[in-house]
Design an enzyme around this catalytic site. Sequence first.
Site, PDB file in Angstrom:
ATOM      1  CB  CYS A  52      -0.780   0.015   1.290  1.00  0.00           C
ATOM      2  SG  CYS A  52      -1.429   1.420   1.514  1.00  0.00           S
ATOM      3  CE1 TYR A  83      -6.268   2.022  -4.201  1.00  0.00           C
ATOM      4  CE2 TYR A  83      -8.447   2.277  -3.389  1.00  0.00           C
ATOM      5  CZ  TYR A  83      -7.267   2.012  -3.282  1.00  0.00           C
ATOM      6  OH  TYR A  83      -6.883   1.080  -2.548  1.00  0.00           O
ATOM      7  CD  GLU A  95      -1.790   0.354  -4.211  1.00  0.00           C
ATOM      8  OE1 GLU A  95      -1.657   0.985  -2.891  1.00  0.00           O
ATOM      9  OE2 GLU A  95      -3.296   0.111  -3.707  1.00  0.00           O
ATOM     10  CG  ASP A 130      -2.870  -4.832   1.985  1.00  0.00           C
ATOM     11  OD1 ASP A 130      -4.217  -4.629   2.487  1.00  0.00           O
ATOM     12  OD2 ASP A 130      -2.249  -3.170   2.342  1.00  0.00           O
ATOM     13  CE1 TYR A 135      -2.062  -2.984  -1.492  1.00  0.00           C
ATOM     14  CE2 TYR A 135      -3.398  -4.497  -2.370  1.00  0.00           C
ATOM     15  CZ  TYR A 135      -3.645  -3.719  -2.171  1.00  0.00           C
ATOM     16  OH  TYR A 135      -5.024  -2.926  -1.996  1.00  0.00           O
ATOM     17  CB  CYS A 198       0.337   2.486   8.198  1.00  0.00           C
ATOM     18  SG  CYS A 198       1.069   2.125   7.427  1.00  0.00           S
ATOM     19  CB  CYS A 207      19.120  -3.452   4.320  1.00  0.00           C
ATOM     20  SG  CYS A 207      19.514  -4.239   2.578  1.00  0.00           S
TER      21      CYS A 207
END
Length: 217
Positions: A52, A83, A95, A130, A135, A198, A207
């Site tokens: 998202c 959308y 997205e 999602d 996504y 969210c 990372c």
Amino acid sequence: MFGRKSLQMPTTAEALPGRSDAMPVPDTHFVLGTPLTGPFDGLEQVQFGMGCFWGAEKKFWSIPGVVTTASGYSGGSTPNPTYREVCTGMTGHAETVLVVFDPARVRFEDLLRVFWESHDPTQGMRQGNDIGTQYRSAIYAYSDEQRQLAEASRDAFQRQLTAAGYGPITTEIREAPPFYYAEDYHQQYLAKNPDGYCGLGGTGVTCPIGPVTTATS
């Protein structure tokens, strides 16, 4: 909303036709006060897809050296989609967030670290709850150097993820396609709606790229 079709990319012939008119957007960034659209002379750009775009955009506008961000759609076939069209899975778009940055103030590698650590890049056509092609994880690069750095960071992060028990990274890395701005209400959504949804969540795996500092305000 999502059926089996949304987990498969439509062919160009299958994709919705879209339109020639671009989506109208505000002149300035709601948080940063900088221009939302180009030209972006003297700056660099990259597009990130990590689920998202509401939470993804917030991650990047908080980084010093990032000049502007925008939510949008890219990687598919339909020009200037809405959308609602993207949610059908019949545009092929992800997205994405357009990140415009000053390379004298923030390294591209620092942006890559935020990207990798802020979502799970091993989930294919989904991010958490999602589900759908929109996504998917993606890095759309604006230069060969960006692409090479993105691929190197992917390989380094894959070793960390494998050690932590995760599967292969499914992130799409390629030359940047056209970026289509999303509707006005999507731009800087979580600044306008602090309690908004969210679904962004990382793996907890670090990372192996140098640290990045985020703004406190």
